[in-house]
Structures are given as structure tokens and as C-alpha cells.
Design a protein around this motif. Structure first.
Motif, PDB file in Angstrom:
ATOM      1  N   ALA A 343       0.828  -1.208   0.000  1.00 19.71           N
ATOM      2  CA  ALA A 343       0.000   0.000   0.000  1.00 19.71           C
ATOM      3  C   ALA A 343       0.861   1.255   0.000  1.00 19.71           C
ATOM      4  N   SER A 344       1.949   1.217   0.767  1.00 20.96           N
ATOM      5  CA  SER A 344       2.850   2.363   0.822  1.00 20.96           C
ATOM      6  C   SER A 344       3.488   2.628  -0.536  1.00 20.96           C
ATOM      7  N   LEU A 345       4.014   1.571  -1.146  1.00 23.38           N
ATOM      8  CA  LEU A 345       4.686   1.723  -2.439  1.00 23.38           C
ATOM      9  C   LEU A 345       3.725   2.149  -3.536  1.00 23.38           C
ATOM     10  N   SER A 346       2.446   1.849  -3.358  1.00 33.58           N
ATOM     11  CA  SER A 346       1.456   2.148  -4.387  1.00 33.58           C
ATOM     12  C   SER A 346       0.797   3.506  -4.212  1.00 33.58           C
ATOM     13  N   SER A 347       1.098   4.191  -3.132  1.00 28.71           N
ATOM     14  CA  SER A 347       0.347   5.417  -2.853  1.00 28.71           C
ATOM     15  C   SER A 347       1.189   6.632  -2.461  1.00 28.71           C
ATOM     16  N   GLU A 348       2.328   6.416  -1.820  1.00 31.55           N
ATOM     17  CA  GLU A 348       3.071   7.564  -1.324  1.00 31.55           C
ATOM     18  C   GLU A 348       3.686   8.369  -2.469  1.00 31.55           C
ATOM     19  N   PRO A 349       3.560   9.690  -2.422  1.00 27.82           N
ATOM     20  CA  PRO A 349       3.942  10.552  -3.556  1.00 27.82           C
ATOM     21  C   PRO A 349       5.384  10.420  -4.008  1.00 27.82           C
ATOM     22  N   GLN A 350       6.310  10.110  -3.101  1.00 32.47           N
ATOM     23  CA  GLN A 350       7.721  10.074  -3.498  1.00 32.47           C
ATOM     24  C   GLN A 350       8.026   8.971  -4.509  1.00 32.47           C
ATOM     25  N   TYR A 351       7.121   8.036  -4.671  1.00 30.82           N
ATOM     26  CA  TYR A 351       7.363   6.921  -5.585  1.00 30.82           C
ATOM     27  C   TYR A 351       6.849   7.186  -6.999  1.00 30.82           C
ATOM     28  N   PHE A 352       6.360   8.403  -7.260  1.00 28.17           N
ATOM     29  CA  PHE A 352       5.743   8.673  -8.566  1.00 28.17           C
ATOM     30  C   PHE A 352       6.193  10.024  -9.123  1.00 28.17           C
ATOM     31  N   PHE A 353       6.206  10.116 -10.436  1.00 25.09           N
ATOM     32  CA  PHE A 353       6.446  11.383 -11.107  1.00 25.09           C
ATOM     33  C   PHE A 353       5.180  12.234 -11.044  1.00 25.09           C
ATOM     34  N   PHE A 417      10.175   2.304 -27.623  1.00 27.59           N
ATOM     35  CA  PHE A 417       9.754   1.857 -26.305  1.00 27.59           C
ATOM     36  C   PHE A 417       8.652   2.812 -25.868  1.00 27.59           C
ATOM     37  N   TYR A 418       7.398   2.338 -25.934  1.00 27.51           N
ATOM     38  CA  TYR A 418       6.251   3.162 -25.556  1.00 27.51           C
ATOM     39  C   TYR A 418       5.991   3.026 -24.054  1.00 27.51           C
ATOM     40  N   ILE A 419       5.850   4.158 -23.393  1.00 23.97           N
ATOM     41  CA  ILE A 419       5.486   4.151 -21.983  1.00 23.97           C
ATOM     42  C   ILE A 419       4.152   4.883 -21.844  1.00 23.97           C
ATOM     43  N   ASN A 420       3.213   4.265 -21.140  1.00 22.73           N
ATOM     44  CA  ASN A 420       1.879   4.840 -21.003  1.00 22.73           C
ATOM     45  C   ASN A 420       1.882   5.857 -19.866  1.00 22.73           C
ATOM     46  N   THR A 421       1.722   7.117 -20.217  1.00 25.47           N
ATOM     47  CA  THR A 421       1.775   8.201 -19.228  1.00 25.47           C
ATOM     48  C   THR A 421       0.382   8.643 -18.779  1.00 25.47           C
ATOM     49  N   TYR A 422      -0.651   7.899 -19.170  1.00 21.45           N
ATOM     50  CA  TYR A 422      -2.033   8.295 -18.859  1.00 21.45           C
ATOM     51  C   TYR A 422      -2.266   8.358 -17.353  1.00 21.45           C
ATOM     52  N   ASN A 423      -1.826   7.321 -16.636  1.00 17.26           N
ATOM     53  CA  ASN A 423      -2.006   7.261 -15.187  1.00 17.26           C
ATOM     54  C   ASN A 423      -0.635   7.131 -14.542  1.00 17.26           C
ATOM     55  N   LEU A 424      -0.093   8.237 -14.048  1.00 12.56           N
ATOM     56  CA  LEU A 424       1.252   8.225 -13.481  1.00 12.56           C
ATOM     57  C   LEU A 424       1.330   7.366 -12.219  1.00 12.56           C
ATOM     58  N   LYS A 425       0.202   7.165 -11.542  1.00  7.61           N
ATOM     59  CA  LYS A 425       0.194   6.312 -10.352  1.00  7.61           C
ATOM     60  C   LYS A 425       0.326   4.833 -10.727  1.00  7.61           C
ATOM     61  N   MET A 533       0.358  -3.709  -7.504  1.00  7.54           N
ATOM     62  CA  MET A 533      -0.044  -3.080  -8.753  1.00  7.54           C
ATOM     63  C   MET A 533      -1.233  -2.143  -8.553  1.00  7.54           C
ATOM     64  N   ALA A 534      -1.265  -1.071  -9.344  1.00  8.28           N
ATOM     65  CA  ALA A 534      -2.405  -0.162  -9.332  1.00  8.28           C
ATOM     66  C   ALA A 534      -3.650  -0.901  -9.824  1.00  8.28           C
ATOM     67  N   GLU A 535      -4.799  -0.553  -9.264  1.00  7.89           N
ATOM     68  CA  GLU A 535      -6.039  -1.245  -9.634  1.00  7.89           C
ATOM     69  C   GLU A 535      -6.319  -1.112 -11.132  1.00  7.89           C
ATOM     70  N   SER A 536      -6.020   0.046 -11.701  1.00  6.40           N
ATOM     71  CA  SER A 536      -6.273   0.237 -13.134  1.00  6.40           C
ATOM     72  C   SER A 536      -5.432  -0.724 -13.968  1.00  6.40           C
ATOM     73  N   ASP A 537      -4.191  -0.965 -13.520  1.00  5.18           N
ATOM     74  CA  ASP A 537      -3.337  -1.918 -14.226  1.00  5.18           C
ATOM     75  C   ASP A 537      -3.869  -3.341 -14.087  1.00  5.18           C
TER      76      ASP A 537
END
Length: 609
Positions: A343-353, A417-425, A533-537
Motif C-alpha cells: 500500500a505504501s509503495l502504491s500510494s506515497e507521492p515520493q514513488y511517482f512522477f 519503447f512506448y510508456i503509457n503516461t495516462y495514469n502516473l500512479k 499493482m495499481a487497480e487500473s493496471d
């Protein structure tokens, strides 16, 4: 995946079977180098007879699959679509595979050199699998939310894919190909009607995903259509008369024919197909579905493993990886349990752009870091480069988290190399190293680009492929990152474990959905319980497995086989074992079925001794 659709895979989308791809030294309008055939009056050797046979097959295949031809750099059929669904096509495909299987069996395999014995085995394997595949009604479900011919045509028409837009003739060719696509749209509805009658239809939730994808293509102004893109890209060298004529013709074609047909297709899904879709989420809910699924599992993994065995391997791997993840939790001093760590790795702001470009730039920096290490592990590396790009806006909501597109065959375009930037989380920083290793170098980019740059092998080897090999190699590339010293940061190592967990869960979830009666909700819950993993993923992953059963099994099965063969070579060769040479064996014959790859490595081990 978070993954790739290679030219092979794209060809599957358009009725060409993923996926799939790369660059060589040929010019833009030159077909791939053909196998040498004897001059008139000469007696064919067994080797020449085989090379001539597979060369004829490849040319016949390109004629039957014109978009596949475009992807491999053969531009003779750029004006043709190739329906992939008509009775004429299905009959011609059957005859092609039947006749060439009959012809190749007339050639004495034992008189071929070792390299061509491998090629012979691949060729006969392909024909047998293709003929077995014909016994199942794949053509009743010609598209899904993950492989959409509509989206593939948009990509081809973007000016950044395989379809050339350099001359007026190129524009005329695309115009004719679009007309073929319009006929395909009509034929697809006929086939889906037959599927409704035969109870061979998509799950309801997948149909609900397709409808907005189609609606996104329906615009009020023709100039807003993505299919109008080539007009906005016309070279300055075109005469004003040509520009005006093409603009008028494209406007008329898109406005009067294409958009009405796409509107009809959207309405068909919305008003007819949706109410006939099925309530079951797995292939077991189709007529003869469990047998069909076992065939798909065998095809994608290139093994004969029973689906129950695959399920068991997945459960064991999930347990092992969870244990490794917990060790990382302890190492970084996290005080909560593993679920809390997820939960921490999936939610805390420091882990995301916080911005999209930052994510893309981060992968460009990783590219430079990884490139420094590659010469220590490989003798053979691709000539083609790759670039990092965000997934296009029109498909980002339904696209995978990342994917790879092969370089142009003629060298005019690098790999992407395509990276999906739609959901940064859904794109955590701790997952970047492993994802780059998998999708780019030394993963998909190495395997696919090197394959297409091979010289002196039949064309079907350069442009065909097997998901178990390609995805198995990409997952092995993630493992190789440990030896490269790229996972010294425990969070990046956790990212590697997280992606490996995805591949292990796939063994459980894919078989659960299609062979054990799991629901979509059960599959989602299982992945939420065992990963950060994020729920959307997770939702996108599960729905992908629903759409393309068996494909997700190939990653872990392929990786385990490559690792097992490496361990065998290390044990038997001892000090004589050379990792670079082992990688040469894996990468320099093209994509191989697991059994053929094992034969090749065993032969290499024996020769090294």
C-alpha cells in the motif's frame, strides 16, 4: 507485458498471425534479401531445395498477408488490405499450410546443415500449429479491446509506422488500403453474426470496452479524424494540384465511406452484439472451450504442458516471490506487514512522477545507464537504436503500461519503447529499471532487432516469432539486470520482483479464468492480494487475459526454460561456460519454439565439450 505488440502481433490483429519487427541494411523499397536458389540447369542440393521452398512460402505468405508484408519492409502490396476473414482467404490459408507441409516433408532433414535443421523444425512446427489452429473458430471474434484492427489502421495512417507516405503513389496506396479496410468492417459484422449463432462471442465487459474505442474515432469534421492525418503530413515537394486532389479524395473517402462504416460498426456493437455477448469471463464458457484453451496454452508456450501443471507452477512461483518481497520489506526497515508495504509503495507521492515528461525523461536516463553495461554480456548487439515515446493519446486509456514497436526494416525508423503516461500512479519509479530491461535493451529490442538483422537465414525466421521465446527472453533480461548490478537499490529490486510476480500471477489467473471457472472479479482480487499493482493496471491485465487467452502464460514458461538451459550449460561446461556465447546461441537463430531451442543449446553444449 506491460508489453509489446510486435509486427507479428500487429499482423495477428489484422488477420495475419503475437507479438509482433526490425531493422536491416536494405533500402526503403527493397524486399528482404531472399534465400539463394540455383541457376537454371543446375541440380538442386537438399540445402538449396529447402531454401527455395521456404523462400517461395515467404513470398506466398506476404501475398496473402499484405499488411504483414508492409511491416517487414516489402512494399509490393501497400495498396491492399487482406481481409483475413472471407471464405476465400480461409481456404487459401489452409491450402498454403497444407501444401507446404507436404512439400517440406519430401526434403531429407538429415542431409541439411545443423542451422537449417533448426530452421526445418521451425517451419514444420509452424505449419502444424497453423493447421491445428484452423480447427477452432477464431474468425467469429475478429477483434477485441486489446487487439483492434481499427486502432492498428490508425497507427498505420499516422505516418510514424510502417506505411510509407513519401510519394503521391504512397498516398494512393493508403487510399486503396483504406477502401479494403472499409470492406473488412462489413465482413467483420457478418462473422460476428455467425459467432452469435454459434455462441462464440466475447464476454460482455470486453464489448463494453470496445464501444468507446470506436466512438472515439467518430468525429463531426473529417479533418479531425485520425485517418485524415496523412493529409496533414503531405511533403512540400508535392505539387499544388496533387495536394488538392489528394485532400479532396481523402475527405470524400473518410467522410462518405469510412466514418459511416465505423459508425455502423459502433452501433452494431452497441445495439446488436452487446446483448448477445456472454456472461462467462473465461474460454471454458465457449463451445469446446477447455480443449480450445489447452490448444492456445500449447501454442503460446510452445510446450505441451497441461494447464493444471501451469497453474501449479504459478502458485509455487507466487509463494517464492512473496517471500523475496518480504525480505526487501525487512531490508528497507518498513515496520508494517507486506500488505502495508504494498500500500505504501502504491500510494506515497515520493514513488511517482508528477508530470508525464519527467517519466519519459527518466527512461531516457535509464537507457544510457543500461547501455554502458551491455557490452560486458553480449557479443552480438542490434545495429538499430530505440527511442522512448509516450503512448498516443487516442489509445492511452486502454493500452498496456508499456510496449515495444520494432524498428523499420529499412533502417528509416528506430525501435520505439512506448510508456503509457495516462495514469502516473500506475508507473512507479521503483518499477522503471525492470520495465526498461524488459521492453527495450537487452529485452525485446535486442531479441527482435537482432532477429531481423540476421543474414543467411530464411525470411520466415527473421520475421516470425513465438511469444514464449520473445517474452521469455524479455523476462530473462530482467533477471540479467541483477548480474549487471542494476538492482543494488532495494526498491528497484522490489520493482523487479513486482514485475516477476505479475508474470507468476498470470500463470494462476489465466488458467483460473479459462480452465477453472474463475470470474473476472476473482482474478482481480487474486492480483490485488498478491501484488502492489495499481487497480487500473490489474483490471487492464485481467481483461487482456480474457481477450487473448494463453498468451500471458508464455512469459514465465519461456523464462524458466531459458534459465534452465543456462544452468544446464553452466553445470556441464564448468570453466568452459561463456555467458556471451550462450546469449549468442539464444539470439542468433531468430525466435525458436522451446523444444527447438533446447535442441540447439544441447548441441552447443556437446560441441563445447
Amino acid at each position: 507485458m506491460r508489453k509489446a505488440i510486435l509486427a507479428l502481433t500487429i499482423s495477428a490483429t489484422l488477420g495475419l498471425t503475437a507479438c509482433g519487427e526490425s531493422e536491416n541494411t536494405q533500402s526503403q523499397n527493397t524486399a528482404p534479401a531472399k534465400a539463394q536458389t540455383p541457376q537454371a540447369g543446375q541440380t538442386q542440393s537438399v540445402e538449396q531445395a529447402y531454401l527455395a521452398l521456404v523462400d517461395r512460402f515467404f513470398k506466398d505468405k506476404l501475398k496473402l498477408e499484405p499488411i504483414y508484408a508492409t511491416y517487414v519492409g516489402v512494399n509490393d502490396y501497400n495498396d491492399q488490405f487482406g481481409d483475413g476473414l472471407s471464405h476465400a482467404y480461409l481456404t487459401e490459408r489452409h491450402n498454403l499450410n497444407t501444401q507446404y507441409l507436404k512439400d517440406v516433408k519430401k526434403i531429407d532433414r538429415e542431409q541439411l546443415p545443423d542451422a537449417l535443421k533448426l530452421s526445418y523444425d521451425m517451419f514444420t512446427y509452424n505449419r502444424n500449429v497453423a493447421l491445428a489452429d484452423e480447427t477452432f473458430p477464431n474468425h467469429f471474434m475478429p477483434m477485441n479491446q486489446f487487439y483492434s484492427t481499427v486502432i492498428s489502421m490508425v497507427q498505420l495512417g499516422s505516418g510514424e509506422s510502417a506505411q510509407p507516405f513519401k510519394t503521391v503513389e504512397d498516398y494512393r496506396n493508403w487510399q486503396k488500403r483504406l477502401q479494403g479496410f472499409i470492406e473488412w468492417v462489413k465482413l467483420a459484422q457478418v462473422r460476428m453474426d455467425e459467432g452469435i449463432e454459434s455462441k462464440v462471442v466475447l464476454p460482455r465487459v470486453l464489448v463494453e470496452r470496445i464501444i468507446p474505442q470506436l466512438s472515439a474515432q467518430l468525429v463531426d469534421n473529417v479533418s479531425d479524424s485520425l485517418f485524415y492525418t496523412p493529409i496533414t503530413l503531405m511533403p512540400e515537394s508535392f505539387s499544388e494540384a496533387d495536394k488538392q486532389a489528394l485532400t479532396q479524395e481523402y475527405t470524400q473517402l473518410i467522410g462518405e465511406q469510412l466514418l459511416p462504416e465505423l459508425t455502423g460498426l459502433r452501433d452494431y456493437f452497441q445495439n446488436t452484439y452487446l446483448k448477445s455477448s456472454r456472461a462467462t469471463d473465461g474460454w471454458w464458457g465457449l463451445p469446446n472451450g477447455k480443449v480450445w484453451y489447452q490448444h492456445l496454452a500449447n501454442t503460446h508456450t510452445t510446450t505441451t504442458m497441461p494447464v493444471d501443471e501451469i497453474h501449479k507452477v504459478g502458485l509455487d512461483e507466487v509463494a517464492r516471490i512473496l517471500s523475496e518481497m518480504d525480505k526487501v520489506r525487512v531490508q528497507v526497515g518498513f515496520e508494517g506487514d507486506l500488505t502495508a508495504f504494498f500500500a505504501s509503495l502504491s500510494s506515497e507521492p515520493q514513488y511517482f512522477f508528477t508530470d508525464r515528461q519527467g517519466l519519459v525523461d527518466g527512461y531516457m536516463d535509464l537507457k544510457d545507464k543500461i547501455n554502458v553495461e551491455l557490452p560486458k554480456y553480449f557479443n552480438v548487439m542490434p545495429k538499430a537504436d530505440y527511442v522512448v515515446k509516450p503512448v498516443e493519446s487516442f489509445r492511452e486509456q486502454s493500452a498496456a503500461g508499456a510496449s515495444y514497436q520494432s524498428p523499420a526494416v529499412d533502417g528509416s525508423r528506430p525501435g520505439v519503447f512506448y510508456i503509457n503516461t495516462y495514469n502516473l500512479k500506475a508507473q512507479p519509479k521503483w518499477g522503471m529499471t525492470t520495465l526498461s530491461l524488459h521492453e527495450a535493451a537487452p529485452g525485446h529490442h535486442f531479441q527482435i532487432a537482432i532477429k531481423q538483422e540476421l543474414i543467411g537465414v530464411p525470411e520466415f525466421q527473421r520475421f516470425g516469432g513465438y511469444t514464449a521465446f520473445e517474452e521469455g527472453w524479455a523476462l530473462y533480461a530482467e533477471y540479467l539486470g541483477i548480474e549487471m548490478g542494476l538492482f543494488e537499490d532495494p526498491y528497484q529490486y522490489f520493482g523487479k520482483l513486482s514485475d516477476e510476480m505479475l508474470r507468476a500471477m498470470r500463470l494462476v489467473v489465466d488458467t483460473g479464468l479459462h480452465a477453472k471457472g474463475w470470474t473476472r472479479e476473482q482474478a482481480i482480487q487474486y492480483m490485488q492480494d498478491n501484488s502492489p499493482m495499481a487497480e487500473s493496471d490489474i483490471v487492464a491485465e485481467v481483461e487482456r487475459y480474457m481477450a487473448i487467452p494463453g498468451q500471458a502464460l508464455s512469459y514465465k514458461v519461456g523464462q524458466l526454460q531459458i534459465l534452465a538451459l543456462r544452468a544446464k550449460a553452466e553445470k556441464e561446461l564448468g570453466d568452459k561456460f561463456d555467458l556471451k556465447a550462450y546469449h549468442d546461441q539464444i539470439l542468433t537463430s531468430g525466435s525458436l519454439p522451446m523444444e527447438v531451442m533446447e535442441l540447439k543449446v544441447n548441441d552447443w553444449i556437446a560441441k563445447q565439450k
